[in-house]
Design a protein around this motif. Structure first.
Motif, mmCIF file in Angstrom:
data_model
loop_
_atom_site.group_PDB
_atom_site.id
_atom_site.type_symbol
_atom_site.label_atom_id
_atom_site.label_comp_id
_atom_site.label_asym_id
_atom_site.label_seq_id
_atom_site.Cartn_x
_atom_site.Cartn_y
_atom_site.Cartn_z
ATOM 1 N N ASN A 65 19.221 6.980 9.308
ATOM 2 C CA ASN A 65 18.451 6.272 8.295
ATOM 3 C C ASN A 65 17.348 7.203 7.827
ATOM 4 O OD1 ASN A 65 19.402 3.498 7.916
ATOM 5 N ND2 ASN A 65 19.045 3.340 10.112
ATOM 6 N N VAL A 66 17.214 7.359 6.508
ATOM 7 C CA VAL A 66 16.231 8.270 5.943
ATOM 8 C C VAL A 66 15.475 7.557 4.827
ATOM 9 C CG1 VAL A 66 15.906 10.519 4.819
ATOM 10 C CG2 VAL A 66 17.795 10.202 6.410
ATOM 11 N N ARG A 67 14.174 7.849 4.737
ATOM 12 C CA ARG A 67 13.365 7.325 3.638
ATOM 13 C C ARG A 67 13.201 8.400 2.591
ATOM 14 N NH1 ARG A 67 8.228 3.963 6.083
ATOM 15 N NH2 ARG A 67 9.489 2.252 6.885
ATOM 16 N N PHE A 68 13.544 8.068 1.355
ATOM 17 C CA PHE A 68 13.343 8.981 0.230
ATOM 18 C C PHE A 68 12.330 8.362 -0.717
ATOM 19 C CE2 PHE A 68 17.689 10.088 1.573
ATOM 20 C CZ PHE A 68 17.584 11.469 1.671
ATOM 21 N N ARG A 69 11.297 9.110 -1.071
ATOM 22 C CA ARG A 69 10.328 8.663 -2.073
ATOM 23 C C ARG A 69 10.827 9.106 -3.442
ATOM 24 N NH1 ARG A 69 6.568 6.064 0.324
ATOM 25 N NH2 ARG A 69 5.904 6.607 2.409
ATOM 26 N N SER A 70 10.243 8.559 -4.499
ATOM 27 C CA SER A 70 10.702 8.897 -5.850
ATOM 28 C C SER A 70 10.492 10.376 -6.166
ATOM 29 C CB SER A 70 10.003 8.026 -6.894
ATOM 30 O OG SER A 70 8.600 8.198 -6.804
ATOM 31 N N ALA A 71 9.499 11.013 -5.531
ATOM 32 C CA ALA A 71 9.251 12.435 -5.780
ATOM 33 C C ALA A 71 10.260 13.330 -5.059
ATOM 34 C CB ALA A 71 7.837 12.792 -5.341
ATOM 35 N N LYS A 87 0.851 -1.179 0.000
ATOM 36 C CA LYS A 87 0.000 0.000 0.000
ATOM 37 C C LYS A 87 0.891 1.235 0.000
ATOM 38 C CE LYS A 87 -3.904 1.811 2.562
ATOM 39 N NZ LYS A 87 -4.730 1.634 3.757
ATOM 40 N N GLY A 88 0.664 2.164 -0.862
ATOM 41 C CA GLY A 88 1.463 3.384 -0.923
ATOM 42 C C GLY A 88 2.580 3.269 -1.949
ATOM 43 N N GLY A 89 3.330 4.327 -2.090
ATOM 44 C CA GLY A 89 4.391 4.367 -3.098
ATOM 45 C C GLY A 89 5.685 3.742 -2.629
ATOM 46 N N ALA A 90 6.519 3.427 -3.597
ATOM 47 C CA ALA A 90 7.836 2.848 -3.300
ATOM 48 C C ALA A 90 8.740 3.914 -2.686
ATOM 49 C CB ALA A 90 8.460 2.301 -4.569
ATOM 50 N N PHE A 91 9.735 3.454 -1.921
ATOM 51 C CA PHE A 91 10.701 4.384 -1.341
ATOM 52 C C PHE A 91 12.056 3.714 -1.227
ATOM 53 C CE2 PHE A 91 8.578 2.305 2.222
ATOM 54 C CZ PHE A 91 9.632 1.891 3.004
ATOM 55 N N MET A 92 13.067 4.523 -1.007
ATOM 56 C CA MET A 92 14.437 4.062 -0.836
ATOM 57 C C MET A 92 14.825 4.325 0.619
ATOM 58 S SD MET A 92 16.952 2.750 -2.661
ATOM 59 C CE MET A 92 16.827 3.254 -4.350
ATOM 60 N N GLN A 93 15.149 3.250 1.369
ATOM 61 C CA GLN A 93 15.636 3.383 2.744
ATOM 62 C C GLN A 93 17.149 3.560 2.647
ATOM 63 O OE1 GLN A 93 13.559 3.259 5.496
ATOM 64 N NE2 GLN A 93 15.262 3.723 6.836
ATOM 65 N N VAL A 94 17.673 4.682 3.131
ATOM 66 C CA VAL A 94 19.079 5.029 2.948
ATOM 67 C C VAL A 94 19.765 5.187 4.305
ATOM 68 C CG1 VAL A 94 20.673 6.717 1.945
ATOM 69 C CG2 VAL A 94 18.505 6.234 0.799
ATOM 70 N N GLU A 95 20.875 4.429 4.506
ATOM 71 C CA GLU A 95 21.693 4.588 5.708
ATOM 72 C C GLU A 95 22.870 5.468 5.328
ATOM 73 O OE1 GLU A 95 24.684 1.836 8.238
ATOM 74 O OE2 GLU A 95 22.649 1.012 7.992
ATOM 75 N N MET A 96 23.048 6.582 6.080
ATOM 76 C CA MET A 96 24.091 7.556 5.748
ATOM 77 C C MET A 96 24.933 7.883 6.976
ATOM 78 S SD MET A 96 21.985 10.310 3.436
ATOM 79 C CE MET A 96 20.907 10.875 4.736
ATOM 80 N N LYS A 97 26.183 8.313 6.710
ATOM 81 C CA LYS A 97 27.086 8.744 7.779
ATOM 82 C C LYS A 97 27.506 10.176 7.496
ATOM 83 C CE LYS A 97 31.409 7.726 10.107
ATOM 84 N NZ LYS A 97 32.606 6.929 10.165
ATOM 85 N N ASN A 98 27.414 11.030 8.521
ATOM 86 C CA ASN A 98 27.809 12.422 8.379
ATOM 87 C C ASN A 98 29.331 12.495 8.336
ATOM 88 O OD1 ASN A 98 28.554 15.188 9.067
ATOM 89 N ND2 ASN A 98 26.390 15.472 9.521
ATOM 90 N N LEU A 99 29.878 13.111 7.293
ATOM 91 C CA LEU A 99 31.334 13.172 7.128
ATOM 92 C C LEU A 99 31.989 14.226 8.009
ATOM 93 C CD1 LEU A 99 31.646 12.695 3.261
ATOM 94 C CD2 LEU A 99 32.141 11.045 5.056
ATOM 95 N N GLU A 100 31.196 15.099 8.605
ATOM 96 C CA GLU A 100 31.787 16.147 9.437
ATOM 97 C C GLU A 100 31.849 15.757 10.911
ATOM 98 O OE1 GLU A 100 28.985 18.904 7.936
ATOM 99 O OE2 GLU A 100 30.467 19.954 6.723
ATOM 100 N N ASP A 101 30.832 15.060 11.417
ATOM 101 C CA ASP A 101 30.839 14.717 12.842
ATOM 102 C C ASP A 101 30.657 13.228 13.126
ATOM 103 O OD1 ASP A 101 28.123 14.277 12.458
ATOM 104 O OD2 ASP A 101 27.520 16.171 13.370
ATOM 105 N N GLY A 102 30.510 12.391 12.090
ATOM 106 C CA GLY A 102 30.472 10.946 12.275
ATOM 107 C C GLY A 102 29.124 10.357 12.648
ATOM 108 N N ARG A 103 28.075 11.197 12.791
ATOM 109 C CA ARG A 103 26.745 10.667 13.126
ATOM 110 C C ARG A 103 26.228 9.788 11.992
ATOM 111 N NH1 ARG A 103 22.801 14.891 13.190
ATOM 112 N NH2 ARG A 103 24.303 16.048 11.950
#
Length: 187
Positions: free
Chosen positions: A52-58, A33-49
């Motif tokens: 996880n963020v969800r990005f939709r195609s829009a 149900k609902g639109g597809a999304f991309m679950q993205v795990e990222m690391k901050n290059l400035e402070d190391g945090r």
């Protein structure tokens, strides 16, 4: 350069919420149900945090291109390191936290590559392998099979690695910097 949320790939450098982030993992999800999304795990290059963020195609996000420049390691100064630009001979000081655990592998005169964003260093790439001397190695335990028996050893930079039984104190070896593993005996 703006890219769609579903076009994000591991290794991409993104500008997100005012920070510079490196994509570690992605997972494309298409719920029933609902639109597809991309679950993205990222690391901050400035402070190391990490996040996880969800990005939709829009959704669109800014993809960043980093400049790379060759530098030479000069010396440690407290909890920071001083590097010299190979072309202009300008010196730059970088905090130890930017290097992390790899800081122990820095050697005098070592050539490194700095990744720069807006003329500001955000990461340091060391050579994949370095030569180091073993200062302390445990004795071989009799009865262990040679195929899987590695013993702990301490390098001249204080890093602990596992080495084959025939390696003793005073031996120069080649070590993988990022995996912290024995590669081979040095020539």
């Amino acid at each position: 350069m703006k890219i769609s949320g579903v076009d994000i790939r591991p290794g991409n450098i993104l500008e997100y919420e005012g920070g510079i982030w490196k994509v570690a993992k992605i997972q494309h999800t298409q719920p029933g149900k609902g639109g597809a999304f991309m679950q993205v795990e990222m690391k901050n290059l400035e402070d190391g945090r990490k996040t996880n963020v969800r990005f939709r195609s829009a959704d669109t996000v800014e993809k960043v291109r980093l400049d790379t420049k060759d530098f030479q390691f000069l010396f440690a100064d407290g909890d920071s390191f001083v590097f010299m630009d190979q072309e202009t001979y300008d010196q730059i000081t970088i905090a130890e936290k930017l290097l992390g655990d790899e800081a122990a592998f820095l050697q005098d005169g070592m050539q490194v590559t700095l990744e720069m964003y807006d003329e500001r260093p955000i990461s340091v790439q060391l050579p994949d392998q370095i030569e180091a001397t073993i200062v302390e190695a445990d004795a071989v335990v009799k009865g262990q099979t040679a195929s899987s028996s590695y013993k702990p050893a301490i390098l001249d930079n204080g890093v602990r690695v596992m080495v084959p039984p025939h390696i003793s104190s005073g031996t120069r070896i080649v070590v993988d910097v990022y995996a912290k593993e024995y590669v081979r005996k040095a020539d």
